[in-house]
Design a protein around this motif. Sequence first.
Motif, PDB file in Angstrom:
ATOM      1  N   LEU A  33     -22.363 -55.881   3.454  1.00 57.89           N
ATOM      2  CA  LEU A  33     -22.934 -54.539   3.495  1.00 57.89           C
ATOM      3  C   LEU A  33     -21.856 -53.460   3.466  1.00 57.89           C
ATOM      4  O   LEU A  33     -20.681 -53.715   3.702  1.00 57.89           O
ATOM      5  CB  LEU A  33     -23.794 -54.386   4.754  1.00 57.89           C
ATOM      6  CG  LEU A  33     -25.001 -55.325   4.825  1.00 57.89           C
ATOM      7  CD1 LEU A  33     -25.740 -55.163   6.146  1.00 57.89           C
ATOM      8  CD2 LEU A  33     -25.949 -55.087   3.658  1.00 57.89           C
ATOM      9  N   ARG A  34     -22.317 -52.263   3.210  1.00 58.82           N
ATOM     10  CA  ARG A  34     -21.457 -51.083   3.083  1.00 58.82           C
ATOM     11  C   ARG A  34     -20.638 -50.854   4.361  1.00 58.82           C
ATOM     12  O   ARG A  34     -21.116 -51.074   5.474  1.00 58.82           O
ATOM     13  CB  ARG A  34     -22.333 -49.873   2.785  1.00 58.82           C
ATOM     14  CG  ARG A  34     -21.573 -48.590   2.503  1.00 58.82           C
ATOM     15  CD  ARG A  34     -22.555 -47.433   2.325  1.00 58.82           C
ATOM     16  NE  ARG A  34     -21.870 -46.192   2.016  1.00 58.82           N
ATOM     17  CZ  ARG A  34     -21.555 -45.784   0.794  1.00 58.82           C
ATOM     18  NH1 ARG A  34     -21.906 -46.517  -0.246  1.00 58.82           N
ATOM     19  NH2 ARG A  34     -20.922 -44.647   0.601  1.00 58.82           N
ATOM     20  N   ASN A  35     -19.417 -50.390   4.165  1.00 60.11           N
ATOM     21  CA  ASN A  35     -18.518 -50.028   5.268  1.00 60.11           C
ATOM     22  C   ASN A  35     -18.230 -51.179   6.220  1.00 60.11           C
ATOM     23  O   ASN A  35     -17.930 -50.974   7.400  1.00 60.11           O
ATOM     24  CB  ASN A  35     -19.086 -48.851   6.071  1.00 60.11           C
ATOM     25  CG  ASN A  35     -19.193 -47.582   5.246  1.00 60.11           C
ATOM     26  OD1 ASN A  35     -18.508 -47.439   4.225  1.00 60.11           O
ATOM     27  ND2 ASN A  35     -20.038 -46.657   5.674  1.00 60.11           N
ATOM     28  N   ASP A  40     -27.681 -50.651   2.319  1.00 57.08           N
ATOM     29  CA  ASP A  40     -26.535 -49.798   1.983  1.00 57.08           C
ATOM     30  C   ASP A  40     -26.952 -48.327   1.890  1.00 57.08           C
ATOM     31  O   ASP A  40     -26.213 -47.434   2.316  1.00 57.08           O
ATOM     32  CB  ASP A  40     -25.906 -50.248   0.661  1.00 57.08           C
ATOM     33  CG  ASP A  40     -24.998 -51.467   0.824  1.00 57.08           C
ATOM     34  OD1 ASP A  40     -24.711 -51.832   1.985  1.00 57.08           O
ATOM     35  OD2 ASP A  40     -24.583 -52.033  -0.201  1.00 57.08           O
ATOM     36  N   ALA A  41     -28.136 -48.073   1.322  1.00 57.10           N
ATOM     37  CA  ALA A  41     -28.614 -46.696   1.193  1.00 57.10           C
ATOM     38  C   ALA A  41     -28.859 -46.070   2.559  1.00 57.10           C
ATOM     39  O   ALA A  41     -28.561 -44.891   2.785  1.00 57.10           O
ATOM     40  CB  ALA A  41     -29.894 -46.661   0.357  1.00 57.10           C
ATOM     41  N   VAL A  42     -29.390 -46.858   3.486  1.00 59.45           N
ATOM     42  CA  VAL A  42     -29.630 -46.351   4.839  1.00 59.45           C
ATOM     43  C   VAL A  42     -28.306 -46.083   5.543  1.00 59.45           C
ATOM     44  O   VAL A  42     -28.136 -45.047   6.208  1.00 59.45           O
ATOM     45  CB  VAL A  42     -30.487 -47.352   5.643  1.00 59.45           C
ATOM     46  CG1 VAL A  42     -30.586 -46.913   7.100  1.00 59.45           C
ATOM     47  CG2 VAL A  42     -31.876 -47.482   5.026  1.00 59.45           C
ATOM     48  N   ILE A  43     -27.366 -46.996   5.400  1.00 52.68           N
ATOM     49  CA  ILE A  43     -26.044 -46.804   6.024  1.00 52.68           C
ATOM     50  C   ILE A  43     -25.396 -45.527   5.514  1.00 52.68           C
ATOM     51  O   ILE A  43     -24.850 -44.730   6.293  1.00 52.68           O
ATOM     52  CB  ILE A  43     -25.141 -48.025   5.742  1.00 52.68           C
ATOM     53  CG1 ILE A  43     -25.690 -49.280   6.440  1.00 52.68           C
ATOM     54  CG2 ILE A  43     -23.712 -47.754   6.199  1.00 52.68           C
ATOM     55  CD1 ILE A  43     -25.006 -50.568   6.023  1.00 52.68           C
ATOM     56  N   LYS A  44     -25.460 -45.318   4.214  1.00 51.81           N
ATOM     57  CA  LYS A  44     -24.838 -44.132   3.626  1.00 51.81           C
ATOM     58  C   LYS A  44     -25.554 -42.851   4.050  1.00 51.81           C
ATOM     59  O   LYS A  44     -24.906 -41.880   4.479  1.00 51.81           O
ATOM     60  CB  LYS A  44     -24.856 -44.245   2.100  1.00 51.81           C
ATOM     61  CG  LYS A  44     -24.233 -43.050   1.396  1.00 51.81           C
ATOM     62  CD  LYS A  44     -24.268 -43.220  -0.123  1.00 51.81           C
ATOM     63  CE  LYS A  44     -23.645 -42.008  -0.820  1.00 51.81           C
ATOM     64  NZ  LYS A  44     -23.688 -42.157  -2.296  1.00 51.81           N
ATOM     65  N   ALA A  46     -35.294 -44.974   0.991  1.00 51.41           N
ATOM     66  CA  ALA A  46     -34.445 -46.107   0.597  1.00 51.41           C
ATOM     67  C   ALA A  46     -35.283 -47.317   0.232  1.00 51.41           C
ATOM     68  O   ALA A  46     -34.971 -48.040  -0.729  1.00 51.41           O
ATOM     69  CB  ALA A  46     -33.476 -46.448   1.728  1.00 51.41           C
ATOM     70  N   ALA A  47     -36.363 -47.558   0.982  1.00 49.83           N
ATOM     71  CA  ALA A  47     -37.232 -48.708   0.700  1.00 49.83           C
ATOM     72  C   ALA A  47     -37.913 -48.554  -0.650  1.00 49.83           C
ATOM     73  O   ALA A  47     -37.985 -49.508  -1.446  1.00 49.83           O
ATOM     74  CB  ALA A  47     -38.272 -48.857   1.804  1.00 49.83           C
ATOM     75  N   GLU A  48     -38.414 -47.359  -0.939  1.00 49.34           N
ATOM     76  CA  GLU A  48     -39.099 -47.127  -2.207  1.00 49.34           C
ATOM     77  C   GLU A  48     -38.135 -47.215  -3.386  1.00 49.34           C
ATOM     78  O   GLU A  48     -38.469 -47.802  -4.425  1.00 49.34           O
ATOM     79  CB  GLU A  48     -39.778 -45.761  -2.180  1.00 49.34           C
ATOM     80  CG  GLU A  48     -40.931 -45.670  -1.188  1.00 49.34           C
ATOM     81  CD  GLU A  48     -41.536 -44.274  -1.127  1.00 49.34           C
ATOM     82  OE1 GLU A  48     -41.252 -43.464  -2.033  1.00 49.34           O
ATOM     83  OE2 GLU A  48     -42.289 -43.978  -0.174  1.00 49.34           O
ATOM     84  N   GLU A  49     -36.962 -46.642  -3.243  1.00 53.84           N
ATOM     85  CA  GLU A  49     -36.008 -46.656  -4.351  1.00 53.84           C
ATOM     86  C   GLU A  49     -35.451 -48.052  -4.599  1.00 53.84           C
ATOM     87  O   GLU A  49     -35.083 -48.382  -5.719  1.00 53.84           O
ATOM     88  CB  GLU A  49     -34.871 -45.678  -4.064  1.00 53.84           C
ATOM     89  CG  GLU A  49     -35.309 -44.214  -4.123  1.00 53.84           C
ATOM     90  CD  GLU A  49     -34.159 -43.250  -3.947  1.00 53.84           C
ATOM     91  OE1 GLU A  49     -33.049 -43.703  -3.556  1.00 53.84           O
ATOM     92  OE2 GLU A  49     -34.349 -42.039  -4.193  1.00 53.84           O
ATOM     93  N   ALA A  50     -35.402 -48.872  -3.568  1.00 49.54           N
ATOM     94  CA  ALA A  50     -34.895 -50.231  -3.748  1.00 49.54           C
ATOM     95  C   ALA A  50     -35.951 -51.167  -4.320  1.00 49.54           C
ATOM     96  O   ALA A  50     -35.634 -52.065  -5.104  1.00 49.54           O
ATOM     97  CB  ALA A  50     -34.385 -50.778  -2.412  1.00 49.54           C
ATOM     98  N   GLY A  51     -37.227 -50.956  -3.954  1.00 45.07           N
ATOM     99  CA  GLY A  51     -38.249 -51.927  -4.307  1.00 45.07           C
ATOM    100  C   GLY A  51     -39.165 -51.574  -5.453  1.00 45.07           C
ATOM    101  O   GLY A  51     -39.775 -52.464  -6.050  1.00 45.07           O
ATOM    102  N   SER A  52     -39.277 -50.293  -5.795  1.00 49.45           N
ATOM    103  CA  SER A  52     -40.254 -49.890  -6.809  1.00 49.45           C
ATOM    104  C   SER A  52     -39.700 -50.030  -8.227  1.00 49.45           C
ATOM    105  O   SER A  52     -38.590 -49.584  -8.513  1.00 49.45           O
ATOM    106  CB  SER A  52     -40.680 -48.438  -6.578  1.00 49.45           C
ATOM    107  OG  SER A  52     -41.520 -47.989  -7.621  1.00 49.45           O
TER     108      SER A  52
END
Length: 915
Positions: free
Chosen positions: A712-714, A781-785, A440-446
Amino acid sequence: MNSYGEPQSSRARARVPGSANAAPDDDQSSYSASARPAPDAYRRGSAGRASVTPGRAAVGSAAPPPVGSARVGARASVGAAAPVRGTGAVARAAVRPGPSPVRPNDEGSIGGGGRPPGGKDKSKAAKRRRRTNILTAAAAVLVILLGAGVVGGTYFFDDVDLPSPVSEDQSNVILDTKGTVLAKLGEQNRTVVPEAQINKVVEHAVAAAEDKNFYKHHGIDMKGIVRAAWNNFTGGDQQGASTITQQYARHAADLKDISYNRKLREAVIARKMEGKYNKDQIMGMYLNYIYLGRGRYGIQAAAQGYFGKSVTTPAGQKNAITPYEAAVLASIIKQPEPTATHRGYDPTINPVDAKARWEYTMANMLEMGWISKEVYDKRKYPTVKKASTSSASKSTGSKPVDMIMRHVRAELAEMGISQQEFDKGGLTVTTTIDPVVQKAAEEAGSRKSESSPMHDKPATYQAAVIGIDPKTGRVLGYYGGDDATGIDYGGYMNSDTLKVDGGQSPGSTFKIYTLAAALKEDISFKTRWDGTKLRPNGKKISNAGADPGTVCKGQIKRCDLETATIKSYNFPFYWIADAIGRDKVIAAARDAGIQHMYTDGNKQFPNGKLVDLKKTDASVWKQDGYFDNEVAFGQYRVVPLEHAEGVATIVGGGVHHDAHFIRSVSRVDPDTGQKSIVGSEKIDGNKVFDADQMSNLQSVMKEIVEVDDRDLRNGQEGIAKSGTWEFNEGSGDTWFVGGMPQLAATVWVGGAKNKVELKESNGRDMFGAGTPSKIWKKFLDAVIKAKDLEREDFPKRVETGNPDSPFANGQAAPPPREPADNGGDCVLGFIGPDCNQNNNNGGGNGNGNGNGGNNGGDNNGGGDNNGGGNNGGDGDNNGGDGGNTDGGGGDNDGGGGTPEQQPTQPTLTPQNAGD
């Protein structure tokens, strides 16, 4: 002929791995300098071996046949010789690839010795062969006795010490929390395994390929000594004929020179080793040492590389090494890699010769009784995995996760594991990295991620994303850049020194520490502060260009601290530091987790001085040239990872945990196979701030998430603070920090390598509530999901502090207004549909979507994504582009202090690191 002066037969003896600088055992005149040298070793000829036993010398029973074709079992006794102390039967004959009959009394079988039936051949040819053998034996006995005498003399009189078994260098395996390999670090890709756990079929295959009489002799290859002596006497090439014991003896004693003397010393050591260690121990040491190509050392690394299996899996179990696979591995030992004269025995490089060598090994396994005839007859060459494009002995290459390895190495040193121990290898390091959070960190920041808010940004822009468990301090996700060998934008850890070498100005996100210090001094969020008061030097305190008439809804002289926090005005924070002492603000930041902070640049330190807050105190911090009151709103550069640790302390209710990347470190005892823990994490927290005070701060930070429309999600509760620091006429560093009870998240966006003026895609200045806040939300949100997290709330607010604190400098609150009797529905003058008329002059509470009053938002663009109004900016991207200012707001940090006082330091390391 190969470069060693012998036929490149599939039946020849292996080269033994050694130093890359060691000369080969034999002549290298034809060796190409451009070819990659395989580890040096001894080789032997393929035409059998003379056997020497006390009182008898046996040298073969026929005229020398072509190389590699001696008949198995043939032997003739020649005379009687004086016993040679320490020697034993070491006979060996080369065997053609193919099956050989196994007889109960055959010397080559497990059952025992004996000669084949049929009696003596009485033909003339046989007589001629016998005469030739007698003459040959007589000459050989003379040389053998000379060689044996030297060996015996050396054994008793030369100072030849028996070296200790070598502790082989291994790779260090780095795992995530799920046990997946993140990287392998170390010079050699080797995993040492106890001999007792190695599948016996592997040991037998290696013996069949390299020294089929290994279990019968006593370590010394007299024929090799004779040949070395003969070549030395005649000026010929030195050639090897080493047993497995001799091969390992050479490695253990580090015997690299090519000489007759070395050969003799090797034999002495081998004989001594056979007296101290049993055959299984010697085989185990050899198998953990030998090189098998593809950068793989030891039989375990080879089995994993060529077949994806472990040699410790017991026979008969799923994924156990088969006899056919074991024979492939054993056959590679002879020459693992290509040279100028031969392509070696890696089956993916030289399949023809590799299979011929395999047939030879399989035949010897059958002859020695290590496999059945049925297994041999069903033989089929196994499928071998192709070599990976990157060396398995190195880490994961240039993936973002590889940046973590710097921090792993640094923490190992802090645990007391020296560089020497690390280089020796054999460590299994289980990190704190959660693969879900890491992804999630890589997909959000890269920028390389198509779904990242950074994807459409210039290559000169860079982000860092850090996720920490606030309950333990474990770093669960860490993105510090895409280039594993480049700048570590998350921790600014130098890859060579493993020391901090940079940082970034945190802007208004640093205010969370100022507030923690203020709450500790009993200052309430209801205290009021004067935004018109000038600094001692007569200069104004910048509020990002906000119109003083609209700041705090026109109440600039009595602005409450809660509104100032949400709107991110700077002046209350400057005066808090001035009133309670800037050293208390710095101490709060230190207690939360910030260890390093840079001073501004000066003549002595143009790029600033790095100060270790844990090794200094107020007596240093308050000196000229160090820190001023601007520290309260984030002027001085800090390390993002340390800031993330401090944010986690706030998210965790005031309990500090050291941010760390290692959960445990273990090492396997190569003798017993037992795993022992040599290092482990410490997750006990230290309460540094009062829980009620933190609930007060968290509740205010919750409002920032709502205002910035970053729910945030949910429905998960979140808290946050945005921040921006200027560069030239725009933004240079932008932040969004905070998190949820399960995960603290810190996001920074700035310049790659050097500072740049940050712009959004629409050309407007970037602020913390823009792209950084989008990255922050996407990450959480990605981590929550992915983890399907259930909602968890922060503690209920407990309002603390004295609203009338003597530290506050603002005017008292005005008396409450009487409700206007205008005949309409307007309760108390501000509740009801008829109250809209009161908002015509900027009273609207803009939410970043242009929903403020006619003149636009609460502060005419000074807030963090809080502007709005008819001219509305684009709040969602630029945060606080309010009203008539048409987007000048942002985090209201803008210049922090006055513009001419702001640092414009480069991202890279200052010339001088501090205390």
